[in-house]
Design a protein around this motif. Structure first.
Motif, mmCIF file in Angstrom:
data_model
loop_
_atom_site.group_PDB
_atom_site.id
_atom_site.type_symbol
_atom_site.label_atom_id
_atom_site.label_comp_id
_atom_site.label_asym_id
_atom_site.label_seq_id
_atom_site.Cartn_x
_atom_site.Cartn_y
_atom_site.Cartn_z
ATOM 1 N N LEU A 174 0.820 -1.211 0.000
ATOM 2 C CA LEU A 174 0.000 0.000 0.000
ATOM 3 C C LEU A 174 0.854 1.262 0.000
ATOM 4 O O LEU A 174 0.361 2.358 0.285
ATOM 5 N N SER A 175 2.118 1.111 -0.322
ATOM 6 C CA SER A 175 3.042 2.245 -0.241
ATOM 7 C C SER A 175 2.710 3.363 -1.223
ATOM 8 O O SER A 175 3.226 4.479 -1.092
ATOM 9 N N GLY A 176 1.853 3.105 -2.183
ATOM 10 C CA GLY A 176 1.487 4.141 -3.142
ATOM 11 C C GLY A 176 0.475 5.136 -2.605
ATOM 12 O O GLY A 176 0.288 6.214 -3.190
ATOM 13 N N LEU A 177 -0.183 4.806 -1.485
ATOM 14 C CA LEU A 177 -1.175 5.710 -0.901
ATOM 15 C C LEU A 177 -0.476 6.821 -0.130
ATOM 16 O O LEU A 177 0.453 6.560 0.637
ATOM 17 N N PRO A 178 -0.918 8.067 -0.299
ATOM 18 C CA PRO A 178 -0.246 9.195 0.367
ATOM 19 C C PRO A 178 -0.184 9.059 1.891
ATOM 20 O O PRO A 178 0.856 9.328 2.499
ATOM 21 N N PHE A 179 -1.295 8.611 2.518
ATOM 22 C CA PHE A 179 -1.271 8.526 3.977
ATOM 23 C C PHE A 179 -0.360 7.384 4.447
ATOM 24 O O PHE A 179 0.235 7.458 5.532
ATOM 25 N N VAL A 180 -0.234 6.321 3.644
ATOM 26 C CA VAL A 180 0.693 5.241 3.986
ATOM 27 C C VAL A 180 2.136 5.730 3.864
ATOM 28 O O VAL A 180 2.988 5.390 4.694
ATOM 29 N N GLN A 181 2.407 6.533 2.863
ATOM 30 C CA GLN A 181 3.751 7.108 2.724
ATOM 31 C C GLN A 181 4.106 7.958 3.936
ATOM 32 O O GLN A 181 5.239 7.928 4.424
ATOM 33 N N GLU A 182 3.111 8.691 4.442
ATOM 34 C CA GLU A 182 3.342 9.497 5.648
ATOM 35 C C GLU A 182 3.565 8.609 6.868
ATOM 36 O O GLU A 182 4.396 8.912 7.725
ATOM 37 N N GLN A 183 2.828 7.495 6.926
ATOM 38 C CA GLN A 183 3.037 6.556 8.029
ATOM 39 C C GLN A 183 4.443 5.953 7.988
ATOM 40 O O GLN A 183 5.098 5.814 9.020
ATOM 41 N N ILE A 184 4.877 5.568 6.795
ATOM 42 C CA ILE A 184 6.209 4.981 6.653
ATOM 43 C C ILE A 184 7.282 5.973 7.103
ATOM 44 O O ILE A 184 8.262 5.603 7.749
ATOM 45 N N GLN A 185 7.076 7.229 6.766
ATOM 46 C CA GLN A 185 8.057 8.252 7.108
ATOM 47 C C GLN A 185 8.045 8.573 8.603
ATOM 48 O O GLN A 185 9.098 8.708 9.227
ATOM 49 N N SER A 186 6.844 8.670 9.191
ATOM 50 C CA SER A 186 6.730 9.082 10.596
ATOM 51 C C SER A 186 6.901 7.911 11.559
ATOM 52 O O SER A 186 7.574 8.023 12.588
ATOM 53 N N LYS A 187 6.209 6.819 11.264
ATOM 54 C CA LYS A 187 6.222 5.601 12.080
ATOM 55 C C LYS A 187 5.556 5.747 13.450
ATOM 56 O O LYS A 187 5.125 4.763 14.039
ATOM 57 N N SER A 188 5.488 6.925 13.981
ATOM 58 C CA SER A 188 4.819 7.131 15.260
ATOM 59 C C SER A 188 4.217 8.536 15.292
ATOM 60 O O SER A 188 4.683 9.435 14.590
ATOM 61 N N GLY A 189 3.162 8.670 16.094
ATOM 62 C CA GLY A 189 2.528 9.977 16.213
ATOM 63 C C GLY A 189 1.127 9.994 15.642
ATOM 64 O O GLY A 189 0.573 8.970 15.227
ATOM 65 N N PHE A 190 0.547 11.194 15.603
ATOM 66 C CA PHE A 190 -0.848 11.397 15.203
ATOM 67 C C PHE A 190 -0.912 12.016 13.824
ATOM 68 O O PHE A 190 -0.110 12.895 13.486
ATOM 69 N N MET A 191 -1.851 11.584 13.028
ATOM 70 C CA MET A 191 -2.061 12.166 11.705
ATOM 71 C C MET A 191 -3.526 12.048 11.306
ATOM 72 O O MET A 191 -4.261 11.207 11.833
ATOM 73 N N THR A 192 -3.945 12.919 10.408
ATOM 74 C CA THR A 192 -5.325 12.890 9.908
ATOM 75 C C THR A 192 -5.309 12.936 8.383
ATOM 76 O O THR A 192 -4.360 13.443 7.770
ATOM 77 N N TYR A 193 -6.350 12.420 7.793
ATOM 78 C CA TYR A 193 -6.499 12.457 6.342
ATOM 79 C C TYR A 193 -7.965 12.187 5.998
ATOM 80 O O TYR A 193 -8.744 11.759 6.855
ATOM 81 N N ASP A 194 -8.338 12.467 4.783
ATOM 82 C CA ASP A 194 -9.696 12.199 4.303
ATOM 83 C C ASP A 194 -9.709 10.881 3.545
ATOM 84 O O ASP A 194 -8.812 10.609 2.733
ATOM 85 N N TRP A 195 -10.745 10.090 3.804
ATOM 86 C CA TRP A 195 -10.824 8.774 3.185
ATOM 87 C C TRP A 195 -12.255 8.485 2.758
ATOM 88 O O TRP A 195 -13.207 8.804 3.469
ATOM 89 N N ARG A 196 -12.385 7.881 1.589
ATOM 90 C CA ARG A 196 -13.704 7.500 1.083
ATOM 91 C C ARG A 196 -13.709 6.009 0.774
ATOM 92 O O ARG A 196 -12.900 5.531 -0.014
#
Length: 231
Positions: free
Chosen positions: A141-163
């Motif tokens: 799932l590395s092509g998804l923008p929020f997954v890319q952010e997860q891979i980079q951050s690995k920890s912490g809080f984040m938000t995104y829009d999902w449908r």
């Protein structure tokens, strides 16, 4: 009456005429000023009410964000503790690594946040290693923008829009992540933000709202959209 007017001296006639003109001018000017002042006052009141309402809205949103973040962090850190405990069992020889991962997976998947919130795990390559949907396991799932952010951050809080595929509009979603390095698991607690309205504690910002009075008698208040009926 015309005869009486004709008998009035010209000086008096001019005085009466100019007096009437001045009175009419003052009336028109006064009406115009009153209208302008009323418009300015009304616009100022509306502007102040809008500003105060926006301030209250931001207070509620900030309180909701803090409540959601704290709750999700607690869940994520608890699951991280579970992984650490099972890993120690492996190091002590009580479990194999495969058994430990299986037990951790069972614990993670047993949890549900709201109606759609779940716990899942990605690795550093964006591969799904734990998910309640078997069709997503081992999927890249590395092509998804929020997954890319997860891979980079690995920890912490984040938000995104999902449908979701069957939904017509996107909804705001929140993730809190912790990283368990021995297994390369990004433990992610994910849920829709609008499912946590019960976490908002009115007492956290009640006094600040009440302090936002307007004028001598104006006061703020909040209503719930929930409709209650009595039988």
């Amino acid at each position: 009456m015309l005869k009486c007017l004709q008998n009035i001296r010209i000086r008096n006639r001019l005085f009466i005429t100019y007096s009437l003109i001045f009175m009419l001018s003052f009336a028109v000017t006064g009406a115009f000023i009153f209208y302008q002042v009323r418009t300015i006052v009304r616009d100022n009141i509306q502007s102040e009410l809008t500003r105060t309402t926006e301030t209250i809205r931001n207070m509620v949103l900030n309180s909701a964000d803090v409540a959601i973040r704290n709750y999700m962090r607690a869940v994520a850190e608890k699951n991280l503790d579970v992984a650490r405990h099972l890993h120690r069992q492996v190091q002590r020889g009580f479990l194999s690594e495969a058994e430990a991962k299986k037990q951790a997976t069972d614990v993670f998947l047993s949890q549900k946040l709201g109606s759609a919130g779940r716990v899942y795990c990605l690795n550093s390559n964006g591969i799904m290693v734990v998910h309640h949907k078997r069709s997503l396991l081992d999927v890249d799932l590395s092509g998804l923008p929020f997954v890319q952010e997860q891979i980079q951050s690995k920890s912490g809080f984040m938000t995104y829009d999902w449908r979701e595929p069957l939904e017509k509009v996107s909804r705001p979603k929140a993730i809190y992540m912790t990283y368990f390095e021995p297994w390369d698991w990004i433990i992610s607690v994910s849920t829709y933000r609008d499912e946590f309205t019960d976490l908002v504690n009115i007492s956290d910002f009640k006094q600040r709202i009440l302090n936002l009075g307007y004028g001598e008698s104006g006061y703020p208040f909040a209503l719930s959209p929930e409709i209650r009926t009595t039988g």
